[in-house]
Design an enzyme around this catalytic site. Structure first.
Site, PDB file in Angstrom:
ATOM      1  N   ASP A  50      15.126 -14.153  40.168  1.00 22.88           N
ATOM      2  CA  ASP A  50      15.573 -14.621  38.860  1.00 22.88           C
ATOM      3  C   ASP A  50      15.397 -16.125  38.670  1.00 22.88           C
ATOM      4  OD1 ASP A  50      18.613 -16.127  39.053  1.00 22.88           O
ATOM      5  OD2 ASP A  50      17.838 -15.126  40.824  1.00 22.88           O
TER       6      ASP A  50
ATOM      7  N   ASP B 143      21.039 -12.979  44.879  1.00 22.51           N
ATOM      8  CA  ASP B 143      21.979 -13.430  43.856  1.00 22.51           C
ATOM      9  C   ASP B 143      21.325 -13.513  42.485  1.00 22.51           C
ATOM     10  OD1 ASP B 143      24.099 -13.811  45.740  1.00 22.51           O
ATOM     11  OD2 ASP B 143      23.035 -15.594  46.430  1.00 22.51           O
TER      12      ASP B 143
ATOM     13  N   ASP C 110      15.028 -11.299  46.128  1.00 26.16           N
ATOM     14  CA  ASP C 110      16.122 -12.257  46.087  1.00 26.16           C
ATOM     15  C   ASP C 110      17.403 -11.454  45.872  1.00 26.16           C
ATOM     16  OD1 ASP C 110      17.423 -14.842  45.794  1.00 26.16           O
ATOM     17  OD2 ASP C 110      17.533 -14.370  43.659  1.00 26.16           O
TER      18      ASP C 110
END
Length: 218
Positions: free
Chosen positions: A179, A9, A7
């Site tokens: 996250d 961001d 991922d």
């Protein structure tokens, strides 16, 4: 070779590209400093809470691409990457990507943010493959619409399956670093899910399932 999926961001970056791009447009005086900024913040809170209406968000976030000429957008993007994105590229994230590269893994970034603002970041990390939400382009200009399936939540799984078939790859031995609890559908599909500086919901899920938890910000 195994597939190493990242991922972007708040995982490889210490911030969110979409939200920062909106703030950047306001700072340049290209969007309303009150209404646009308020909506930008509200959509980001919805994303964090897991209640984001992706279609409504994309109508909002892709409209500036439609409303401004390509030459201006490219100039703005270069400044945005230089001033806003490069400072958020975590050294530990670079090292993580480099370790997978040295191991001979296939490197892929998968992100809900759109390709216009994320393609330069993938290149800076030296990651050759990117799955992101694709803005529609007609006759050389953005239309403000989405092309295909947004790369968000279960849409990441769908987009990845299409990519795997096209590339002749598989998820055997795969890792995915994220996250966000929005990425649980994909985390559940890979052989090695890793929660990176996770939000509270993902941390709880990772602890319950025995997944690795990693910090790139320490």
């Amino acid at each position: 070779m195994a597939l190493a999926i990242f991922d972007l961001d708040n995982t490889l970056l210490a911030g969110d590209s979409d939200h920062l791009w909106g703030q950047f447009l306001v700072a340049q005086g290209l969007e309303d400093g009150t209404e646009f900024a308020r909506a930008n913040d509200a959509f980001y809170r919805d994303y964090q809470e897991g209640s984001l209406d992706i279609d409504a968000f994309l109508r909002f976030s892709l409209r500036p691409l439609r409303d401004h000429p390509p030459e201006l957008l490219e100039s703005l993007r270069a400044r945005f990457v230089r001033e806003c994105i490069k400072p958020l590229m975590l050294p530990a994230a670079r090292a993580l990507v480099d370790r997978h590269r040295a191991a001979g893994d296939t490197l892929l970034i998968i992100t809900a943010s759109n390709t216009f603002i994320t393609a330069p970041t993938a290149a800076l990390f030296g990651v050759p493959h990117l799955i992101a939400t694709d803005p529609e382009v007609r006759e050389g200009r953005f239309t403000g619409a989405v092309s295909g399936i947004p790369s968000f939540q279960a849409g990441k799984v769908t987009r990845l399956e299409v990519w795997l078939a096209a590339q002749g790859e598989s998820l055997a031995g795969s890792s995915f670093y994220s996250d966000s609890h929005n990425d649980l559908p994909l985390l559940e599909r890979v052989d090695r899910p890793v929660a990176v500086d996770p939000d509270a919901v993902l941390r709880e899920a990772a602890l319950a399932r025995g997944w690795d938890i990693l910090s790139l910000r320490g």
